[in-house]
Scaffold this motif. Structure first.
Motif, short mmCIF file in Angstrom:
data_model
loop_
_atom_site.label_atom_id
_atom_site.label_comp_id
_atom_site.label_asym_id
_atom_site.label_seq_id
_atom_site.Cartn_x
_atom_site.Cartn_y
_atom_site.Cartn_z
N ASN A 63 41.80 -10.36 85.50
CA ASN A 63 42.91 -10.33 86.45
C ASN A 63 42.74 -9.22 87.48
OD1 ASN A 63 44.24 -12.56 85.42
ND2 ASN A 63 45.44 -11.35 83.98
N ALA A 64 42.24 -8.08 87.04
CA ALA A 64 42.00 -6.97 87.97
C ALA A 64 40.92 -7.35 88.98
CB ALA A 64 41.62 -5.71 87.21
N THR A 66 40.24 -10.36 90.03
CA THR A 66 40.79 -11.33 90.98
C THR A 66 41.63 -10.66 92.05
OG1 THR A 66 42.73 -11.86 89.61
CG2 THR A 66 40.75 -13.21 89.29
N TRP A 67 42.33 -9.58 91.68
CA TRP A 67 43.11 -8.84 92.68
C TRP A 67 42.18 -8.21 93.72
CZ3 TRP A 67 43.43 -3.70 94.15
CH2 TRP A 67 44.52 -3.38 94.97
N HIS A 70 40.62 -10.93 95.95
CA HIS A 70 41.57 -11.41 96.95
C HIS A 70 41.70 -10.41 98.10
CE1 HIS A 70 45.02 -13.39 98.68
NE2 HIS A 70 45.68 -12.24 98.64
N LYS A 71 41.82 -9.14 97.75
CA LYS A 71 41.96 -8.08 98.76
C LYS A 71 40.73 -8.01 99.67
CE LYS A 71 42.92 -3.15 99.06
NZ LYS A 71 41.91 -2.14 98.87
N HIS A 75 34.81 -13.53 96.67
CA HIS A 75 35.21 -14.04 95.36
C HIS A 75 34.02 -14.33 94.45
CE1 HIS A 75 38.32 -14.92 98.36
NE2 HIS A 75 39.12 -14.52 97.39
#
Length: 113
Positions: A63-64, A66-67, A70-71, A75
């Motif tokens: 999850n970290a 993916t953050w 995204h930023k 990807h």
């Protein structure tokens, strides 16, 4: 005196189609500064496998990532199981490795600092 900005403190930039992938000597130079990261013989991806104590830690790490992805608008491919996460970075628009991949790798490593 010139100060070089650490990869983890840089931002990914848009790479236009038709741009060239990073050359092998430059990849090798960056790779020598990135413990645990590996480049297969085709020099098209940058990979690392991370190990964790349990599923909760693994998913929190995913999850970290993916953050950050995204930023940075860059990807990675992420494969994970109970206590392991494999990250595969490449720059799709050039079908190879770019500086963005090393920036993301450094940012991903920094998540565990």
């Amino acid at each position: 005196m010139t100060t070089e900005i650490a990869l983890k403190d840089q931002s990914c930039e848009t790479i236009e189609k038709g741009s060239k992938a990073m050359i092998i000597p430059r990849i090798e130079s960056y790779l020598s500064q990135m413990p645990g990261w590996d480049v297969p013989l085709d020099y098209q991806t940058l990979t690392k496998t991370f190990s964790f104590k349990n599923y909760h830690q693994t998913v929190a790490f995913v999850n970290a990532i993916t953050w950050v992805a995204h930023k940075e608008d860059h990807h990675p491919e992420i494969c994970f199981g109970y206590n392991e996460c494999k990250v595969i970075l490449t720059t799709h628009s050039i079908k190879g490795i770019s500086q963005n991949d090393f920036i993301m790798a450094a940012k991903i490593d920094a998540l565990l600092d």
